[in-house]
Enzyme design. Sequence first.
Site, PDB file in Angstrom:
ATOM      1  N   HIS A  47      10.132   2.760  18.465  1.00 51.84           N
ATOM      2  CA  HIS A  47      10.706   4.072  17.804  1.00 51.84           C
ATOM      3  C   HIS A  47      10.724   5.378  18.840  1.00 51.84           C
ATOM      4  O   HIS A  47      10.599   6.291  18.524  1.00 51.84           O
ATOM      5  CB  HIS A  47       9.793   4.627  16.505  1.00 51.84           C
ATOM      6  CG  HIS A  47      10.005   3.941  15.360  1.00 51.84           C
ATOM      7  ND1 HIS A  47      10.701   4.070  14.143  1.00 51.84           N
ATOM      8  CD2 HIS A  47       9.398   2.390  15.044  1.00 51.84           C
ATOM      9  CE1 HIS A  47      10.791   3.113  13.232  1.00 51.84           C
ATOM     10  NE2 HIS A  47      10.101   2.271  13.782  1.00 51.84           N
ATOM     11  N   LEU A  57      14.867  -9.545  15.499  1.00 47.39           N
ATOM     12  CA  LEU A  57      15.331 -10.200  16.792  1.00 47.39           C
ATOM     13  C   LEU A  57      16.841  -9.813  17.279  1.00 47.39           C
ATOM     14  O   LEU A  57      17.306 -10.176  18.253  1.00 47.39           O
ATOM     15  CB  LEU A  57      15.181 -11.591  16.946  1.00 47.39           C
ATOM     16  CG  LEU A  57      13.827 -12.013  16.648  1.00 47.39           C
ATOM     17  CD1 LEU A  57      13.550 -13.547  16.810  1.00 47.39           C
ATOM     18  CD2 LEU A  57      12.821 -11.324  17.643  1.00 47.39           C
ATOM     19  N   ASP A  71      19.533  -2.121  21.011  1.00 47.84           N
ATOM     20  CA  ASP A  71      19.692  -3.753  20.611  1.00 47.84           C
ATOM     21  C   ASP A  71      20.905  -3.996  21.577  1.00 47.84           C
ATOM     22  O   ASP A  71      21.124  -5.109  22.069  1.00 47.84           O
ATOM     23  CB  ASP A  71      19.784  -3.675  19.404  1.00 47.84           C
ATOM     24  CG  ASP A  71      18.554  -3.566  18.416  1.00 47.84           C
ATOM     25  OD1 ASP A  71      17.486  -3.545  19.013  1.00 47.84           O
ATOM     26  OD2 ASP A  71      18.864  -3.605  17.468  1.00 47.84           O
TER      27      ASP A  71
HETATM   28  P1  ADP Z   1      18.677  -8.200  12.861  1.00 46.80           P
HETATM   29  O1  ADP Z   1      19.613  -7.468  13.638  1.00 46.80           O
HETATM   30  O2  ADP Z   1      17.383  -7.772  12.973  1.00 46.80           O
HETATM   31  O3  ADP Z   1      18.804  -9.612  12.668  1.00 46.80           O
HETATM   32  P2  ADP Z   1      20.331  -6.616  11.045  1.00 46.80           P
HETATM   33  O4  ADP Z   1      20.197  -6.439   9.444  1.00 46.80           O
HETATM   34  O5  ADP Z   1      20.636  -5.711  11.872  1.00 46.80           O
HETATM   35  O6  ADP Z   1      19.075  -7.859  11.434  1.00 46.80           O
HETATM   36  O7  ADP Z   1      21.566  -7.697  11.116  1.00 46.80           O
HETATM   37  C1  ADP Z   1      21.597  -8.612  10.346  1.00 46.80           C
HETATM   38  C2  ADP Z   1      23.148  -9.144  10.008  1.00 46.80           C
HETATM   39  O8  ADP Z   1      23.855  -9.148  10.787  1.00 46.80           O
HETATM   40  C3  ADP Z   1      23.190 -10.055   8.756  1.00 46.80           C
HETATM   41  O9  ADP Z   1      23.063  -9.819   7.433  1.00 46.80           O
HETATM   42  C4  ADP Z   1      24.724 -10.393   9.002  1.00 46.80           C
HETATM   43  O10 ADP Z   1      25.563  -9.614   8.292  1.00 46.80           O
HETATM   44  C5  ADP Z   1      25.006 -10.157  10.440  1.00 46.80           C
HETATM   45  N1  ADP Z   1      25.198 -11.470  11.237  1.00 46.80           N
HETATM   46  C6  ADP Z   1      24.370 -11.565  12.541  1.00 46.80           C
HETATM   47  N2  ADP Z   1      24.574 -12.622  12.915  1.00 46.80           N
HETATM   48  C7  ADP Z   1      25.446 -13.455  12.109  1.00 46.80           C
HETATM   49  C8  ADP Z   1      26.349 -14.670  12.133  1.00 46.80           C
HETATM   50  N3  ADP Z   1      25.777 -15.577  13.355  1.00 46.80           N
HETATM   51  N4  ADP Z   1      27.002 -14.844  11.235  1.00 46.80           N
HETATM   52  C9  ADP Z   1      27.034 -14.000  10.440  1.00 46.80           C
HETATM   53  N5  ADP Z   1      26.758 -12.728  10.053  1.00 46.80           N
HETATM   54  C10 ADP Z   1      25.725 -12.523  10.996  1.00 46.80           C
HETATM   55 MG    MG Z   2      20.030  -5.443  13.599  1.00 50.12          MG
END
Ligand code: ADP
Ligand code: MG
Length: 388
Positions: free
Chosen positions: A39, A130, A177
């Site tokens: 943060h 992650l 990120d």
């Molecule tokens: P984090 O970045 O912490 O994993 P987020 O909510 O920011 O969580 O991002 C997750 C979202 O990114 C998923 O719900 C999906 O919409 C998208 N996403 C990430 N990688 C993929 C992938 N390989 N295939 C499809 N969607 C993906």
């Molecule tokens: Mg994310």
Amino acid sequence: MTAHPDVAARATAGFQRAYGDTPAGRWAAPGRVNLIGEHTDYNDGFVLPFALPLRTVAAAAPHPDGTWTVCSELTGETVAFGADEVAAPGRVTGWAGYVAGVVWALRAAGHRVPGARLAVASDVPLGAGLSSSAALEAAVLTALVDLGGLDLPAEHRPRLAQRAENHYVGAPTGIMDQSAAIRCRAGHALFLDCRTERVEHIPFDLGVAGLAVLVIDSRSPHRHADGEYAARRASCEKAAALLGVPALRDVPAVDLDDALARLPDDEIRRRVRHVVTEDQRVLDTVALLRDGRTRHIGALLTASHASMRDDFAITVPQVDTAVEAALDAGALGARMTGGGFGGCVLALVEADRADAVAGAVEAAYAERGFTAPTHTTVAPAPGATRLD
Ligand code: ADP
Ligand code: MG
């Protein structure tokens, strides 16, 4: 959370299944953990992430009709869109919005983006903190830049990927990120000044020190995370305004007591104390790593966790349990990593203690009736790259 060795092969297989053709190339981008600095990004401060060996791979080829089609192994869906959908932020919804957002951000910056077919596969768990979203954006961005021969230096890419997520998808994230997914180097953590976007690669060689970083997925649901995140941001902005500084980064740790005395209530004082001390902990961690004193950063990691728990109030029982159990089992330091309210915990451990520490966390979870955690050991991996 186990790294699957053939994520690149799975991306190629997905491409062949979807399009009956072989890709022109494959591009990989990693997930990340933040070693310390939570943060602090939206307070113009410092963060210190490193890239994970878990990666998202995009297999891609140009599409002469100038449109974009993407499929993901994780969703089993194929989504197609053209320039009209790209031009209207939010029009392509769901996961494919991250891909359309990258095209949008590139075009908004004046680049001539080639039409493309893409197939995505990933080892980065979704929504575990992650940063699978930045891995997806970075893999797609790198593929489109290469396919189109676009002139876009690496240092300008994170900002574009961030715009895709902020403006097209509509998720308010900082620059960490995307910077990690694009700019990290193997064997190093990325010291990022979120105000200037200046980066420095800090050697973080765990092997030489006989250490390992254990990443534990706390498996706790992200309850109210969006609203709480917005509330923390608002508190920090209000505090900066009250203190008459552009951002909390401008309150040096040595002036903290003076600053706290000028704030109206205990809650806002605790929020400020977290951000100011956390920035200082990042600087102290960087100084120790520069000196090769890797094991000494443990105490700073643990202090960061206490600050997130007691002052910033963003932890949940599962992550507190994981940190406590890891420390009791001999971890040199442990903290929640990521925005909070769940997500992952990282623990710095003697390499030969990694299994014992992970086992202690599992036992503590079982005792409290929590959903069993998963874990993996990681070492700093490279940022986004073309594979072939
Ligand atoms: P984090 O970045 O912490 O994993 P987020 O909510 O920011 O969580 O991002 C997750 C979202 O990114 C998923 O719900 C999906 O919409 C998208 N996403 C990430 N990688 C993929 C992938 N390989 N295939 C499809 N969607 C993906
Ligand atoms: Mg994310």
